[in-house]
Design an enzyme around this catalytic site. Structure first.
Site, mmCIF file in Angstrom:
data_model
loop_
_atom_site.group_PDB
_atom_site.id
_atom_site.type_symbol
_atom_site.label_atom_id
_atom_site.label_comp_id
_atom_site.label_asym_id
_atom_site.label_seq_id
_atom_site.Cartn_x
_atom_site.Cartn_y
_atom_site.Cartn_z
ATOM 1 N N ARG A 150 0.839 -1.189 0.000
ATOM 2 C CA ARG A 150 0.000 0.000 0.000
ATOM 3 C C ARG A 150 0.877 1.243 0.000
ATOM 4 O O ARG A 150 2.028 1.221 0.441
ATOM 5 C CB ARG A 150 -0.903 0.025 1.238
ATOM 6 C CG ARG A 150 -1.828 -1.177 1.387
ATOM 7 C CD ARG A 150 -2.599 -1.085 2.701
ATOM 8 N NE ARG A 150 -3.534 -2.195 2.860
ATOM 9 C CZ ARG A 150 -3.283 -3.320 3.511
ATOM 10 N NH1 ARG A 150 -2.076 -3.496 4.052
ATOM 11 N NH2 ARG A 150 -4.193 -4.266 3.615
ATOM 12 N N LYS A 174 -2.381 -2.342 7.895
ATOM 13 C CA LYS A 174 -3.533 -1.841 8.626
ATOM 14 C C LYS A 174 -3.565 -2.445 10.019
ATOM 15 O O LYS A 174 -3.239 -3.614 10.217
ATOM 16 C CB LYS A 174 -4.821 -2.177 7.878
ATOM 17 C CG LYS A 174 -4.995 -1.391 6.577
ATOM 18 C CD LYS A 174 -6.343 -1.667 5.946
ATOM 19 C CE LYS A 174 -6.556 -0.795 4.720
ATOM 20 N NZ LYS A 174 -7.877 -1.042 4.089
ATOM 21 N N HIS A 249 -2.909 2.277 -5.632
ATOM 22 C CA HIS A 249 -3.573 0.987 -5.437
ATOM 23 C C HIS A 249 -3.706 0.223 -6.752
ATOM 24 O O HIS A 249 -3.841 -1.010 -6.735
ATOM 25 C CB HIS A 249 -4.953 1.195 -4.806
ATOM 26 C CG HIS A 249 -5.160 0.360 -3.579
ATOM 27 N ND1 HIS A 249 -4.361 0.468 -2.447
ATOM 28 C CD2 HIS A 249 -6.051 -0.627 -3.295
ATOM 29 C CE1 HIS A 249 -4.765 -0.392 -1.530
ATOM 30 N NE2 HIS A 249 -5.781 -1.076 -2.028
ATOM 31 N N ARG A 252 -0.944 -2.149 -6.850
ATOM 32 C CA ARG A 252 -1.216 -3.260 -5.923
ATOM 33 C C ARG A 252 -2.215 -4.236 -6.548
ATOM 34 O O ARG A 252 -2.022 -5.453 -6.483
ATOM 35 C CB ARG A 252 -1.758 -2.680 -4.617
ATOM 36 C CG ARG A 252 -2.094 -3.682 -3.530
ATOM 37 C CD ARG A 252 -2.378 -2.901 -2.257
ATOM 38 N NE ARG A 252 -3.113 -3.656 -1.253
ATOM 39 C CZ ARG A 252 -2.558 -4.454 -0.350
ATOM 40 N NH1 ARG A 252 -1.247 -4.620 -0.342
ATOM 41 N NH2 ARG A 252 -3.299 -5.075 0.545
ATOM 42 N N HIS A 275 -3.988 -9.116 3.636
ATOM 43 C CA HIS A 275 -5.435 -9.125 3.843
ATOM 44 C C HIS A 275 -5.776 -10.012 5.039
ATOM 45 O O HIS A 275 -5.288 -11.132 5.143
ATOM 46 C CB HIS A 275 -6.157 -9.676 2.609
ATOM 47 C CG HIS A 275 -6.168 -8.726 1.462
ATOM 48 N ND1 HIS A 275 -6.359 -9.127 0.153
ATOM 49 C CD2 HIS A 275 -6.032 -7.370 1.414
ATOM 50 C CE1 HIS A 275 -6.323 -8.070 -0.646
ATOM 51 N NE2 HIS A 275 -6.130 -7.005 0.095
ATOM 52 N N TYR A 284 -9.605 -10.775 -6.785
ATOM 53 C CA TYR A 284 -8.630 -10.848 -7.870
ATOM 54 C C TYR A 284 -8.807 -12.103 -8.718
ATOM 55 O O TYR A 284 -8.374 -12.141 -9.866
ATOM 56 C CB TYR A 284 -7.210 -10.761 -7.311
ATOM 57 C CG TYR A 284 -6.967 -9.450 -6.614
ATOM 58 C CD1 TYR A 284 -6.909 -8.261 -7.340
ATOM 59 C CD2 TYR A 284 -6.852 -9.376 -5.231
ATOM 60 C CE1 TYR A 284 -6.725 -7.041 -6.709
ATOM 61 C CE2 TYR A 284 -6.665 -8.168 -4.592
ATOM 62 C CZ TYR A 284 -6.606 -7.004 -5.335
ATOM 63 O OH TYR A 284 -6.443 -5.799 -4.707
#
Length: 303
Positions: A150, A174, A249, A252, A275, A284
């Site tokens: 990110r 995150k 992004h 990414r 994730h 994806y």
């Protein structure tokens, strides 16, 4: 207690306890500030489910998308659930607050061959001129794509977070969760060029060297590189490949999709991207399926 006061305490909880990113906290603040404005900042115990439905009706009438409606409803549900848990409310007026489901939009992905050509051209030009900013920009693009990180993770990197021998990065994702991410040969070469040829030269220009000493990537005027500069860089270099302005992004998204196209398993891609849920990574697989179907229809004589 007034709604605005509870919101400020909730935002402090999101920032200090849950350790959400500043951008996420700003998004919550924007959504909940709108709620305060429409309801005229009442006592939190006076708010009913009908008040919240009225608020969402105003949001919808303003032309907001289904995604915006869903996000604002989620922000309200989070606020009131927290207020009940914290003892500010006996019951939750948002517990059954419903909104239209947001439509699924497939991520924007740059073509692998075209992206490789652009990165190679940028690398050759930067190497020829030796311009520190050009070498930095090339290394940024290679890392965003090569490691799938990110923009916040890239801007937060320190020089000590790079293991050049193992070709890995230590990033903070995150929720302040640490993970180690690999990167490939082109990214390694670009990063070496930046660290050896360019970063010392740029650091020598800066007045505030102490403030920039730890940061991996430096801004042109000193200090740690900010996300805005990275957004501008990606928009002008990758945007033309997909026909519209895109942010970091997109690289990414491209990294994840190209990994799956190349045969990587979903769990590995999940770990690389950081994730929490495998379901987030599964989007994806839809992108890869769409690309496969499109290629079939274009190439097969009986498609």
């Amino acid at each position: 207690m007034r709604l605005s006061a509870v919101i400020e305490r909730h935002l402090a909880h999101l920032r200090d306890v849950r350790r959400l990113s500043p951008a996420t906290v700003r998004a919550y603040r924007s959504d909940l500030r709108d709620l305060t404005h429409i309801l005229d900042d009442p006592e939190i115990g006076e708010i009913t489910r009908e008040d919240l439905r009225e608020w969402l009706w105003h949001v919808q009438q303003s032309g907001a998308s289904r995604a915006t409606l869903a996000r604002r409803a989620a922000s309200a549900r989070g606020l009131f659930a927290w207020a009940v848990a914290d003892g500010d409310l006996p019951t939750d007026p948002a517990s059954r607050l419903l909104t239209p489901k947001r439509g699924r939009t497939l991520p924007t992905v740059a073509p692998a061959v075209a992206l490789a050509e652009v990165l190679a051209e940028l690398g050759a030009a930067a190497s020829e001129t030796g311009d520190p900013l050009a070498l930095r920009d090339h290394a940024i693009l290679e890392l965003l794509y090569g490691a799938g990180i990110r923009v916040s993770e890239l801007c937060g990197l320190d020089s000590d977070d790079v293991d050049r021998d193992r070709r890995t990065l230590r990033v903070w994702g995150k929720g302040a969760k640490e993970r180690v991410v690999p990167f490939g040969g082109p990214a390694a070469a670009a990063l070496d060029a930046w660290l050896v040829r360019a970063r010392p030269a740029l650091l020598a220009r800066l007045e505030d060297r102490a403030g920039a000493q730890a940061a991996l990537f430096l801004g042109a005027r000193g200090g740690r590189l900010g996300p805005r500069a990275v957004y501008d860089l990606v928009a002008r270099t990758v945007g033309p490949l997909v026909g519209r302005p895109v942010g970091p992004h997109a690289l990414r998204h491209s990294a994840a999709t190209h990994l799956l196209d190349g045969g990587a398993d979903l769990r590995s891609v999940q770990e690389i991207l950081g994730h929490e849920s495998l379901g987030t990574t599964q989007i994806y697989t839809h992108v890869s399926h769409e690309r496969l179907t499109a290629s079939y229809r274009l190439a097969h004589p009986r498609a």
